[in-house]
Scaffold this motif. Structure first.
Motif, PDB file in Angstrom:
ATOM      1  N   MET A 172      59.770  40.521  22.087  1.00  0.00           N
ATOM      2  CA  MET A 172      60.359  39.215  22.369  1.00  0.00           C
ATOM      3  C   MET A 172      61.803  39.476  22.700  1.00  0.00           C
ATOM      4  O   MET A 172      62.488  40.500  22.165  1.00  0.00           O
ATOM      5  N   ALA A 173      62.411  38.740  23.859  1.00  0.00           N
ATOM      6  CA  ALA A 173      63.800  38.905  23.881  1.00  0.00           C
ATOM      7  C   ALA A 173      64.546  37.515  24.368  1.00  0.00           C
ATOM      8  O   ALA A 173      63.991  36.483  24.634  1.00  0.00           O
ATOM      9  N   PHE A 174      65.854  37.501  23.716  1.00  0.00           N
ATOM     10  CA  PHE A 174      66.632  36.386  23.650  1.00  0.00           C
ATOM     11  C   PHE A 174      67.658  36.602  24.667  1.00  0.00           C
ATOM     12  O   PHE A 174      68.619  37.780  24.414  1.00  0.00           O
ATOM     13  N   PHE A 175      67.887  35.862  25.830  1.00  0.00           N
ATOM     14  CA  PHE A 175      69.165  35.954  26.773  1.00  0.00           C
ATOM     15  C   PHE A 175      70.202  34.836  26.438  1.00  0.00           C
ATOM     16  O   PHE A 175      69.677  33.874  26.417  1.00  0.00           O
ATOM     17  N   ILE A 176      71.451  35.144  25.860  1.00  0.00           N
ATOM     18  CA  ILE A 176      72.233  34.032  25.547  1.00  0.00           C
ATOM     19  C   ILE A 176      73.136  33.445  26.753  1.00  0.00           C
ATOM     20  O   ILE A 176      73.874  34.197  27.522  1.00  0.00           O
ATOM     21  N   LYS A 177      72.930  32.208  26.715  1.00  0.00           N
ATOM     22  CA  LYS A 177      73.698  31.412  27.868  1.00  0.00           C
ATOM     23  C   LYS A 177      73.534  31.816  29.300  1.00  0.00           C
ATOM     24  O   LYS A 177      72.628  31.130  30.076  1.00  0.00           O
ATOM     25  N   TYR A 178      74.393  32.451  29.832  1.00  0.00           N
ATOM     26  CA  TYR A 178      74.391  32.833  31.218  1.00  0.00           C
ATOM     27  C   TYR A 178      74.001  34.164  31.613  1.00  0.00           C
ATOM     28  O   TYR A 178      73.873  34.451  32.752  1.00  0.00           O
ATOM     29  N   GLU A 179      73.170  34.835  30.979  1.00  0.00           N
ATOM     30  CA  GLU A 179      72.695  36.176  31.458  1.00  0.00           C
ATOM     31  C   GLU A 179      71.293  36.070  32.145  1.00  0.00           C
ATOM     32  O   GLU A 179      70.386  35.681  31.763  1.00  0.00           O
ATOM     33  N   PHE A 180      71.485  36.671  33.303  1.00  0.00           N
ATOM     34  CA  PHE A 180      70.171  36.506  34.134  1.00  0.00           C
ATOM     35  C   PHE A 180      70.191  37.710  34.942  1.00  0.00           C
ATOM     36  O   PHE A 180      70.503  38.061  36.199  1.00  0.00           O
ATOM     37  N   TRP A 181      69.643  38.890  34.470  1.00  0.00           N
ATOM     38  CA  TRP A 181      69.473  40.165  34.807  1.00  0.00           C
ATOM     39  C   TRP A 181      68.343  40.555  35.608  1.00  0.00           C
ATOM     40  O   TRP A 181      67.114  40.567  34.903  1.00  0.00           O
ATOM     41  N   TYR A 182      68.166  40.597  36.794  1.00  0.00           N
ATOM     42  CA  TYR A 182      67.012  40.149  37.518  1.00  0.00           C
ATOM     43  C   TYR A 182      66.099  41.232  37.552  1.00  0.00           C
ATOM     44  O   TYR A 182      64.847  41.067  37.225  1.00  0.00           O
ATOM     45  N   GLY A 236      73.836  42.869  10.971  1.00  0.00           N
ATOM     46  CA  GLY A 236      72.841  41.961  11.225  1.00  0.00           C
ATOM     47  C   GLY A 236      71.690  42.644  12.137  1.00  0.00           C
ATOM     48  O   GLY A 236      70.897  42.032  12.602  1.00  0.00           O
ATOM     49  N   ALA A 237      72.173  43.634  13.102  1.00  0.00           N
ATOM     50  CA  ALA A 237      71.394  44.481  14.097  1.00  0.00           C
ATOM     51  C   ALA A 237      71.024  45.929  13.532  1.00  0.00           C
ATOM     52  O   ALA A 237      71.929  46.497  13.067  1.00  0.00           O
ATOM     53  N   ASP A 238      69.682  46.170  13.982  1.00  0.00           N
ATOM     54  CA  ASP A 238      69.122  47.697  13.638  1.00  0.00           C
ATOM     55  C   ASP A 238      70.040  48.626  14.664  1.00  0.00           C
ATOM     56  O   ASP A 238      70.303  49.784  14.398  1.00  0.00           O
ATOM     57  N   ILE A 239      70.056  48.233  15.929  1.00  0.00           N
ATOM     58  CA  ILE A 239      70.760  48.953  16.922  1.00  0.00           C
ATOM     59  C   ILE A 239      71.650  48.125  17.523  1.00  0.00           C
ATOM     60  O   ILE A 239      71.211  47.114  18.124  1.00  0.00           O
ATOM     61  N   ILE A 240      72.832  48.601  17.999  1.00  0.00           N
ATOM     62  CA  ILE A 240      73.722  47.954  18.759  1.00  0.00           C
ATOM     63  C   ILE A 240      74.080  48.990  19.987  1.00  0.00           C
ATOM     64  O   ILE A 240      74.587  50.126  19.644  1.00  0.00           O
ATOM     65  N   THR A 241      74.107  48.482  21.258  1.00  0.00           N
ATOM     66  CA  THR A 241      74.568  49.171  22.518  1.00  0.00           C
ATOM     67  C   THR A 241      74.883  48.401  23.417  1.00  0.00           C
ATOM     68  O   THR A 241      74.811  47.240  23.477  1.00  0.00           O
ATOM     69  N   TYR A 242      75.553  49.147  24.632  1.00  0.00           N
ATOM     70  CA  TYR A 242      75.722  48.537  25.771  1.00  0.00           C
ATOM     71  C   TYR A 242      74.330  48.342  26.543  1.00  0.00           C
ATOM     72  O   TYR A 242      73.614  49.123  26.155  1.00  0.00           O
ATOM     73  N   LEU A 243      74.276  47.335  27.371  1.00  0.00           N
ATOM     74  CA  LEU A 243      73.221  47.298  28.313  1.00  0.00           C
ATOM     75  C   LEU A 243      73.492  48.161  29.626  1.00  0.00           C
ATOM     76  O   LEU A 243      74.358  47.848  30.194  1.00  0.00           O
ATOM     77  N   PRO A 244      72.651  49.225  29.794  1.00  0.00           N
ATOM     78  CA  PRO A 244      72.788  49.808  31.129  1.00  0.00           C
ATOM     79  C   PRO A 244      72.825  48.927  32.282  1.00  0.00           C
ATOM     80  O   PRO A 244      71.963  47.963  32.147  1.00  0.00           O
ATOM     81  N   LEU A 245      73.551  49.208  33.343  1.00  0.00           N
ATOM     82  CA  LEU A 245      73.521  48.285  34.421  1.00  0.00           C
ATOM     83  C   LEU A 245      72.048  47.901  34.871  1.00  0.00           C
ATOM     84  O   LEU A 245      71.344  48.989  34.855  1.00  0.00           O
ATOM     85  N   ASP A 246      71.801  46.830  35.625  1.00  0.00           N
ATOM     86  CA  ASP A 246      70.656  46.413  35.941  1.00  0.00           C
ATOM     87  C   ASP A 246      69.894  46.982  37.398  1.00  0.00           C
ATOM     88  O   ASP A 246      69.705  46.304  38.180  1.00  0.00           O
ATOM     89  N   THR A 247      70.056  48.441  37.221  1.00  0.00           N
ATOM     90  CA  THR A 247      69.266  48.831  38.305  1.00  0.00           C
ATOM     91  C   THR A 247      67.674  49.002  37.900  1.00  0.00           C
ATOM     92  O   THR A 247      67.337  48.934  36.722  1.00  0.00           O
ATOM     93  N   ILE A 248      66.825  49.137  38.997  1.00  0.00           N
ATOM     94  CA  ILE A 248      65.214  49.154  38.555  1.00  0.00           C
ATOM     95  C   ILE A 248      64.790  50.469  37.564  1.00  0.00           C
ATOM     96  O   ILE A 248      64.211  50.153  36.702  1.00  0.00           O
ATOM     97  N   THR A 249      65.741  51.517  37.849  1.00  0.00           N
ATOM     98  CA  THR A 249      65.362  52.779  36.989  1.00  0.00           C
ATOM     99  C   THR A 249      66.009  52.683  35.760  1.00  0.00           C
ATOM    100  O   THR A 249      65.079  52.895  34.554  1.00  0.00           O
ATOM    101  N   ASN A 250      67.300  51.959  35.464  1.00  0.00           N
ATOM    102  CA  ASN A 250      67.600  51.706  34.059  1.00  0.00           C
ATOM    103  C   ASN A 250      66.654  50.684  33.163  1.00  0.00           C
ATOM    104  O   ASN A 250      66.521  50.874  32.108  1.00  0.00           O
ATOM    105  N   ALA A 251      66.414  49.704  33.932  1.00  0.00           N
ATOM    106  CA  ALA A 251      65.503  48.410  33.361  1.00  0.00           C
ATOM    107  C   ALA A 251      64.228  49.198  32.935  1.00  0.00           C
ATOM    108  O   ALA A 251      63.953  48.927  31.716  1.00  0.00           O
ATOM    109  N   ARG A 252      63.508  50.059  33.765  1.00  0.00           N
ATOM    110  CA  ARG A 252      62.359  50.583  33.337  1.00  0.00           C
ATOM    111  C   ARG A 252      62.400  51.446  32.055  1.00  0.00           C
ATOM    112  O   ARG A 252      61.473  51.305  31.230  1.00  0.00           O
TER     113      ARG A 252
END
Length: 408
Positions: A121-131, A95-111
Protein backbone atom coordinates in the motif's frame (compact mmCIF):
# COMPACT_ATOMS: atom_id res chain seq x y z
CA UNK A 1 7.35 15.04 -22.53
CA UNK A 2 7.24 14.34 -18.79
CA UNK A 3 10.20 11.98 -18.96
CA UNK A 4 12.17 14.45 -21.06
CA UNK A 5 11.57 17.14 -18.44
CA UNK A 6 12.64 14.74 -15.68
CA UNK A 7 15.92 13.93 -17.44
CA UNK A 8 16.61 17.63 -18.05
CA UNK A 9 15.85 18.28 -14.39
CA UNK A 10 18.21 15.46 -13.42
CA UNK A 11 20.98 17.04 -15.48
CA UNK A 12 20.31 20.44 -13.91
CA UNK A 13 20.44 19.00 -10.39
CA UNK A 14 23.73 17.25 -11.15
CA UNK A 15 25.28 20.51 -12.31
CA UNK A 16 23.75 22.74 -9.63
CA UNK A 17 24.78 20.33 -6.87
CA UNK A 18 28.38 21.44 -7.40
CA UNK A 19 27.49 24.93 -6.20
CA UNK A 20 24.57 24.55 -3.75
CA UNK A 21 24.98 22.52 -0.51
CA UNK A 22 21.26 21.78 -0.18
CA UNK A 23 20.98 20.49 -3.75
CA UNK A 24 24.18 18.50 -3.22
CA UNK A 25 22.64 16.75 -0.20
CA UNK A 26 19.56 15.86 -2.25
CA UNK A 27 21.66 14.63 -5.19
CA UNK A 28 23.82 12.43 -2.99
CA UNK A 29 20.84 11.24 -0.96
CA UNK A 30 18.92 10.11 -4.02
CA UNK A 31 21.95 8.28 -5.36
CA UNK A 32 22.46 6.63 -1.96
CA UNK A 33 18.83 5.52 -1.63
CA UNK A 34 19.25 2.17 -3.33
CA UNK A 35 22.21 1.27 -1.09
CA UNK A 36 20.07 2.01 1.98
CA UNK A 37 17.27 -0.12 0.60
CA UNK A 38 19.62 -3.04 -0.16
CA UNK A 39 20.93 -2.95 3.39
CA UNK A 40 17.66 -2.51 5.24
CA UNK A 41 14.81 -4.09 3.29
CA UNK A 42 13.53 -7.31 4.81
CA UNK A 43 12.37 -9.43 1.84
CA UNK A 44 9.92 -11.28 4.09
CA UNK A 45 8.25 -8.14 5.43
CA UNK A 46 5.20 -6.30 4.16
CA UNK A 47 5.84 -2.58 3.67
CA UNK A 48 3.44 0.33 3.67
CA UNK A 49 5.06 3.24 1.85
CA UNK A 50 4.58 6.89 2.83
CA UNK A 51 6.01 9.63 0.65
CA UNK A 52 6.31 13.26 1.79
CA UNK A 53 7.95 16.02 -0.21
CA UNK A 54 9.30 17.85 2.82
CA UNK A 55 8.90 18.45 6.54
CA UNK A 56 5.42 19.97 6.33
CA UNK A 57 4.02 17.00 4.41
CA UNK A 58 5.76 14.66 6.84
CA UNK A 59 3.87 16.29 9.72
CA UNK A 60 0.64 15.68 7.81
CA UNK A 61 1.49 12.03 7.26
CA UNK A 62 2.87 11.39 10.73
CA UNK A 63 -0.46 10.76 12.51
CA UNK A 64 -1.30 8.13 9.88
CA UNK A 65 2.04 6.39 10.25
CA UNK A 66 1.86 6.29 14.02
CA UNK A 67 -1.75 5.12 14.15
CA UNK A 68 -1.04 2.47 11.51
CA UNK A 69 1.93 1.25 13.53
CA UNK A 70 -0.20 0.95 16.66
CA UNK A 71 -3.12 -0.78 14.94
CA UNK A 72 -1.14 -2.99 12.53
CA UNK A 73 2.32 -3.80 13.91
CA UNK A 74 2.57 -6.64 11.39
CA UNK A 75 3.46 -4.09 8.70
CA UNK A 76 6.71 -2.21 8.34
CA UNK A 77 6.82 1.41 7.25
CA UNK A 78 8.95 2.95 4.53
CA UNK A 79 9.18 6.74 4.59
CA UNK A 80 10.65 8.70 1.68
CA UNK A 81 11.38 12.39 1.18
CA UNK A 82 12.10 14.57 -1.82
CA UNK A 83 13.60 17.57 -0.02
CA UNK A 84 16.64 17.75 2.27
CA UNK A 85 14.63 19.99 4.61
CA UNK A 86 12.48 16.95 5.34
CA UNK A 87 14.99 14.13 5.20
CA UNK A 88 17.82 15.79 7.12
CA UNK A 89 15.50 16.73 10.00
CA UNK A 90 13.64 13.42 10.21
CA UNK A 91 16.15 10.81 8.99
CA UNK A 92 16.28 9.34 12.50
CA UNK A 93 12.50 9.32 13.06
CA UNK A 94 11.68 6.19 15.05
CA UNK A 95 8.19 5.78 13.63
CA UNK A 96 9.44 4.32 10.33
CA UNK A 97 11.55 1.22 9.68
CA UNK A 98 13.34 2.66 6.64
CA UNK A 99 13.83 6.35 5.80
CA UNK A 100 15.43 7.54 2.60
CA UNK A 101 15.24 10.00 -0.26
CA UNK A 102 12.99 9.03 -3.15
CA UNK A 103 15.09 8.54 -6.29
CA UNK A 104 14.02 10.87 -9.07
CA UNK A 105 11.01 9.75 -11.08
CA UNK A 106 12.62 8.07 -14.07
CA UNK A 107 11.15 4.82 -15.37
CA UNK A 108 14.32 2.93 -14.44
CA UNK A 109 14.41 4.32 -10.91
CA UNK A 110 10.71 3.67 -10.33
CA UNK A 111 10.94 0.05 -11.50
CA UNK A 112 14.04 -0.62 -9.44
CA UNK A 113 12.65 1.04 -6.33
CA UNK A 114 9.31 -0.77 -6.42
CA UNK A 115 10.93 -4.08 -7.27
CA UNK A 116 13.05 -3.73 -4.14
CA UNK A 117 10.28 -2.65 -1.76
CA UNK A 118 7.17 -4.34 -3.18
CA UNK A 119 4.83 -2.23 -1.03
CA UNK A 120 1.38 -3.53 -0.19
CA UNK A 121 0.00 0.00 0.00
CA UNK A 122 1.22 3.55 -0.62
CA UNK A 123 0.28 6.97 0.74
CA UNK A 124 1.28 10.15 -1.09
CA UNK A 125 0.87 13.23 1.07
CA UNK A 126 -0.82 16.37 -0.28
CA UNK A 127 0.76 17.46 -3.59
CA UNK A 128 2.86 14.45 -4.60
CA UNK A 129 2.12 13.19 -8.13
CA UNK A 130 5.06 11.13 -9.44
CA UNK A 131 4.03 9.96 -12.89
CA UNK A 132 6.21 6.86 -13.33
CA UNK A 133 5.99 5.59 -9.77
CA UNK A 134 2.21 5.94 -9.80
CA UNK A 135 1.71 4.23 -13.15
CA UNK A 136 3.84 1.27 -12.12
CA UNK A 137 2.02 1.00 -8.78
CA UNK A 138 -1.28 0.92 -10.65
CA UNK A 139 0.03 -1.70 -13.09
CA UNK A 140 1.00 -3.85 -10.09
CA UNK A 141 -2.43 -3.37 -8.48
CA UNK A 142 -1.00 -1.70 -5.38
CA UNK A 143 -3.57 0.52 -3.60
CA UNK A 144 -2.39 4.15 -3.63
CA UNK A 145 -3.97 6.94 -1.60
CA UNK A 146 -3.61 10.70 -1.80
CA UNK A 147 -3.98 12.15 1.70
CA UNK A 148 -4.74 15.73 2.75
CA UNK A 149 -4.69 16.71 -0.91
CA UNK A 150 -6.18 19.98 -2.04
CA UNK A 151 -6.93 21.09 -5.59
CA UNK A 152 -7.45 24.49 -7.21
CA UNK A 153 -8.69 25.51 -10.66
CA UNK A 154 -5.31 26.95 -11.64
CA UNK A 155 -3.53 23.59 -11.34
CA UNK A 156 -2.30 21.95 -14.51
CA UNK A 157 -4.70 19.00 -14.19
CA UNK A 158 -7.65 21.28 -14.96
CA UNK A 159 -6.16 23.15 -17.92
CA UNK A 160 -6.77 22.14 -21.54
CA UNK A 161 -3.03 21.60 -22.02
CA UNK A 162 -2.68 19.45 -18.89
CA UNK A 163 -5.04 16.63 -19.76
CA UNK A 164 -2.27 14.19 -20.67
CA UNK A 165 -0.35 14.72 -17.45
CA UNK A 166 -3.66 14.77 -15.59
CA UNK A 167 -4.05 11.08 -16.32
CA UNK A 168 -1.68 10.48 -13.42
CA UNK A 169 -4.62 11.17 -11.10
CA UNK A 170 -6.33 8.03 -12.39
CA UNK A 171 -3.54 6.00 -10.78
CA UNK A 172 -4.82 6.73 -7.29
CA UNK A 173 -7.17 4.29 -5.64
CA UNK A 174 -8.78 7.04 -3.59
CA UNK A 175 -8.35 10.72 -2.75
CA UNK A 176 -8.83 11.99 0.80
CA UNK A 177 -9.17 15.70 0.16
CA UNK A 178 -9.44 18.76 2.38
CA UNK A 179 -12.50 20.50 0.94
CA UNK A 180 -15.58 20.46 -1.28
CA UNK A 181 -13.92 22.45 -4.06
CA UNK A 182 -11.28 19.75 -4.48
CA UNK A 183 -13.93 17.06 -4.74
CA UNK A 184 -15.86 19.06 -7.35
CA UNK A 185 -12.77 19.77 -9.46
CA UNK A 186 -11.84 16.09 -9.53
CA UNK A 187 -15.42 15.17 -10.49
CA UNK A 188 -15.18 17.47 -13.52
CA UNK A 189 -12.37 15.33 -14.93
CA UNK A 190 -14.13 12.07 -14.13
CA UNK A 191 -12.53 11.20 -10.78
CA UNK A 192 -15.17 10.28 -8.23
CA UNK A 193 -13.33 8.05 -5.76
CA UNK A 194 -12.99 10.98 -3.39
CA UNK A 195 -13.81 11.61 0.27
CA UNK A 196 -13.66 14.92 2.10
CA UNK A 197 -11.87 14.27 5.41
CA UNK A 198 -10.00 17.53 6.10
CA UNK A 199 -6.33 17.84 6.92
CA UNK A 200 -4.45 15.30 9.06
CA UNK A 201 -2.13 18.11 10.16
CA UNK A 202 -4.76 19.22 12.68
CA UNK A 203 -4.56 15.83 14.34
CA UNK A 204 -0.80 16.23 14.48
CA UNK A 205 -0.78 19.65 16.14
CA UNK A 206 -3.23 18.40 18.77
CA UNK A 207 -0.85 15.49 19.44
CA UNK A 208 2.02 17.94 19.74
CA UNK A 209 0.09 20.06 22.19
CA UNK A 210 -0.59 17.04 24.39
CA UNK A 211 3.12 16.12 24.37
CA UNK A 212 4.47 19.67 24.62
CA UNK A 213 7.79 20.17 26.36
CA UNK A 214 8.17 22.28 29.47
CA UNK A 215 10.91 24.80 28.76
CA UNK A 216 12.27 26.28 32.02
CA UNK A 217 14.50 28.77 30.20
CA UNK A 218 11.56 30.15 28.22
CA UNK A 219 9.41 30.28 31.34
CA UNK A 220 12.14 32.25 33.12
CA UNK A 221 12.38 34.61 30.15
CA UNK A 222 8.64 35.29 29.97
CA UNK A 223 8.28 35.66 33.73
CA UNK A 224 4.64 36.72 33.52
CA UNK A 225 5.25 39.48 30.97
CA UNK A 226 3.25 40.00 27.76
CA UNK A 227 5.03 38.01 25.06
CA UNK A 228 4.89 37.95 21.27
CA UNK A 229 6.13 34.75 19.56
CA UNK A 230 7.30 34.85 15.95
CA UNK A 231 7.82 31.43 14.40
CA UNK A 232 9.44 30.38 11.11
CA UNK A 233 10.17 34.02 10.32
CA UNK A 234 12.03 35.34 7.28
CA UNK A 235 13.66 38.73 6.88
CA UNK A 236 10.57 40.42 5.31
CA UNK A 237 8.54 39.26 8.33
CA UNK A 238 11.14 40.46 10.80
CA UNK A 239 11.30 43.89 9.17
CA UNK A 240 7.62 44.30 10.06
CA UNK A 241 7.21 43.04 13.61
CA UNK A 242 10.62 43.93 15.08
CA UNK A 243 10.27 47.73 14.58
CA UNK A 244 6.90 47.60 16.35
CA UNK A 245 8.35 45.92 19.43
CA UNK A 246 11.35 48.22 19.41
CA UNK A 247 8.74 50.87 20.25
CA UNK A 248 6.78 48.70 22.69
CA UNK A 249 9.43 47.46 25.05
CA UNK A 250 6.92 46.38 27.67
CA UNK A 251 6.38 43.30 25.49
CA UNK A 252 8.89 40.48 25.43
CA UNK A 253 9.73 39.04 22.04
CA UNK A 254 10.61 35.45 21.09
CA UNK A 255 11.87 34.90 17.55
CA UNK A 256 12.32 31.43 16.06
CA UNK A 257 13.60 32.12 12.52
CA UNK A 258 13.03 29.67 9.70
CA UNK A 259 16.69 29.79 8.69
CA UNK A 260 19.13 29.40 11.55
CA UNK A 261 22.38 30.66 10.12
CA UNK A 262 24.85 33.10 11.62
CA UNK A 263 24.27 35.71 8.91
CA UNK A 264 20.51 35.68 9.48
CA UNK A 265 20.84 35.74 13.26
CA UNK A 266 23.11 38.78 13.03
CA UNK A 267 20.59 40.50 10.72
CA UNK A 268 17.90 39.97 13.34
CA UNK A 269 20.10 41.34 16.10
CA UNK A 270 20.87 44.47 14.07
CA UNK A 271 17.14 45.14 13.64
CA UNK A 272 16.63 45.00 17.39
CA UNK A 273 18.26 48.42 17.99
CA UNK A 274 20.17 47.78 21.17
CA UNK A 275 17.58 45.66 22.94
CA UNK A 276 18.89 43.03 25.35
CA UNK A 277 19.07 39.84 23.31
CA UNK A 278 19.89 36.29 24.35
CA UNK A 279 20.20 33.29 22.05
CA UNK A 280 18.56 30.13 23.36
CA UNK A 281 21.70 27.99 23.08
CA UNK A 282 23.53 30.46 25.34
CA UNK A 283 20.64 31.12 27.71
CA UNK A 284 20.21 30.00 31.29
CA UNK A 285 17.40 30.55 33.75
CA UNK A 286 19.57 33.21 35.37
CA UNK A 287 20.85 35.26 32.43
CA UNK A 288 17.57 35.19 30.51
CA UNK A 289 15.37 36.91 33.12
CA UNK A 290 16.47 40.45 32.28
CA UNK A 291 16.56 39.90 28.51
CA UNK A 292 14.00 41.58 26.28
CA UNK A 293 14.36 39.28 23.26
CA UNK A 294 14.99 35.54 23.08
CA UNK A 295 16.18 34.17 19.74
CA UNK A 296 15.62 30.44 19.25
CA UNK A 297 18.77 29.37 17.41
CA UNK A 298 17.99 25.65 17.31
CA UNK A 299 15.28 23.36 15.94
CA UNK A 300 12.55 21.30 17.56
CA UNK A 301 11.16 23.74 20.13
CA UNK A 302 8.81 26.02 18.22
CA UNK A 303 5.64 23.95 18.63
CA UNK A 304 6.06 24.14 22.41
CA UNK A 305 7.19 27.78 22.47
CA UNK A 306 3.94 29.11 20.96
CA UNK A 307 2.34 28.19 24.30
CA UNK A 308 4.17 31.09 25.97
CA UNK A 309 2.80 33.85 23.72
CA UNK A 310 -0.23 36.10 23.97
CA UNK A 311 -0.02 36.69 20.22
CA UNK A 312 1.83 34.76 17.51
CA UNK A 313 3.21 35.44 14.06
CA UNK A 314 3.85 32.66 11.53
CA UNK A 315 6.32 33.57 8.80
CA UNK A 316 6.65 32.88 5.11
CA UNK A 317 3.68 34.90 3.95
CA UNK A 318 5.87 37.40 2.11
CA UNK A 319 7.65 34.63 0.21
CA UNK A 320 6.77 31.14 -0.98
CA UNK A 321 3.88 30.84 1.48
CA UNK A 322 3.09 30.70 5.16
CA UNK A 323 4.32 27.93 7.38
CA UNK A 324 2.38 25.94 9.97
CA UNK A 325 -0.51 28.11 11.22
CA UNK A 326 -2.33 25.38 13.20
CA UNK A 327 0.86 24.77 15.20
CA UNK A 328 0.41 28.24 16.72
CA UNK A 329 -3.39 28.51 16.73
CA UNK A 330 -3.82 25.27 18.69
CA UNK A 331 -2.55 27.14 21.76
CA UNK A 332 -5.52 29.53 21.76
CA UNK A 333 -3.50 32.49 20.50
CA UNK A 334 -4.41 34.84 17.63
CA UNK A 335 -2.06 34.46 14.67
CA UNK A 336 -0.61 37.02 12.24
CA UNK A 337 0.64 36.06 8.77
CA UNK A 338 1.61 37.67 5.48
CA UNK A 339 -0.43 38.14 2.28
CA UNK A 340 0.75 35.09 0.32
CA UNK A 341 -1.83 32.79 1.86
CA UNK A 342 -4.46 32.20 -0.84
CA UNK A 343 -3.40 28.58 -1.32
CA UNK A 344 -3.68 27.80 2.39
CA UNK A 345 -7.18 26.84 3.43
CA UNK A 346 -6.37 27.13 7.13
CA UNK A 347 -5.37 30.77 6.60
CA UNK A 348 -8.65 31.57 4.87
CA UNK A 349 -10.66 29.87 7.58
CA UNK A 350 -8.73 31.50 10.42
CA UNK A 351 -9.37 34.88 8.82
CA UNK A 352 -13.06 34.00 8.46
CA UNK A 353 -13.42 33.14 12.14
CA UNK A 354 -11.33 36.19 13.20
CA UNK A 355 -8.69 34.03 14.84
CA UNK A 356 -6.07 34.84 12.20
CA UNK A 357 -5.00 38.18 10.76
CA UNK A 358 -3.47 38.85 7.37
CA UNK A 359 -1.07 41.80 7.30
CA UNK A 360 0.35 43.39 4.17
CA UNK A 361 2.98 45.55 5.83
CA UNK A 362 3.99 47.48 8.91
CA UNK A 363 0.95 49.77 9.03
CA UNK A 364 -1.53 46.89 8.96
CA UNK A 365 0.44 45.07 11.64
CA UNK A 366 0.65 48.21 13.78
CA UNK A 367 -3.08 48.85 13.52
CA UNK A 368 -4.09 45.36 14.62
CA UNK A 369 -1.49 45.16 17.39
CA UNK A 370 -2.51 48.57 18.69
CA UNK A 371 -6.09 47.34 18.94
CA UNK A 372 -4.90 44.29 20.90
CA UNK A 373 -2.79 46.47 23.21
CA UNK A 374 -5.77 48.74 23.85
CA UNK A 375 -8.16 45.84 24.56
CA UNK A 376 -6.54 42.71 26.09
CA UNK A 377 -9.92 40.96 26.12
CA UNK A 378 -9.90 41.09 22.30
CA UNK A 379 -6.66 39.10 22.32
CA UNK A 380 -8.20 36.39 24.47
CA UNK A 381 -11.35 36.20 22.35
CA UNK A 382 -9.40 35.99 19.08
CA UNK A 383 -7.18 33.30 20.58
CA UNK A 384 -10.17 31.25 21.67
CA UNK A 385 -11.59 31.45 18.15
CA UNK A 386 -8.29 30.25 16.70
CA UNK A 387 -8.05 27.33 19.12
CA UNK A 388 -11.67 26.30 18.61
CA UNK A 389 -11.12 26.30 14.86
CA UNK A 390 -8.19 23.87 15.16
CA UNK A 391 -10.03 21.54 17.52
CA UNK A 392 -13.04 21.52 15.19
CA UNK A 393 -10.91 20.25 12.29
CA UNK A 394 -9.61 17.12 14.04
CA UNK A 395 -10.44 13.56 13.01
CA UNK A 396 -9.05 13.16 9.47
CA UNK A 397 -6.60 10.42 10.49
CA UNK A 398 -9.31 8.11 11.82
CA UNK A 399 -11.44 8.68 8.73
CA UNK A 400 -8.60 7.78 6.36
CA UNK A 401 -7.53 4.64 8.22
CA UNK A 402 -11.11 3.44 8.66
CA UNK A 403 -11.58 3.73 4.90
CA UNK A 404 -8.41 1.86 3.91
CA UNK A 405 -8.66 -0.79 6.65
CA UNK A 406 -10.09 -3.36 4.24
CA UNK A 407 -6.84 -3.35 2.30
CA UNK A 408 -4.67 -4.07 5.35
Amino acid sequence: MYNLIIYLYLLGVAIYSRFNPKVRKMWRGERDAFRILREKVDPQAKYVWFHAASLGEFEQGRPLMEQLRRDHPEYKILLTFFSPSGYEVRKNYEGADIITYLPLDTITNARRFLRTIRPVMAFFIKYEFWYNYLHILKHRHVPVYSVSSIFRPDQVFFKWYGSQYGRVLNCFTHFFVQNEESKNLLAKIGITSVTIVGDTRFDRVLQIKEAAKQLPVVEAFVDGKKTFVAGSSWQPDEEIFIPYFNLHRDWKLIIAPHVIGEDHLQQIEKLLEGRTVVRYTKASEENVRDAEVLIIDCYGLLSSIYHYGEVAYVGGGFGVGIHNLPEAAVWDVPVFFGPNNQKFQEAQELKACAGGFEISGYEAFQQQMDSFVADPSAVKEAGQRAGSYVKGQAGATEKVLASVAAGL
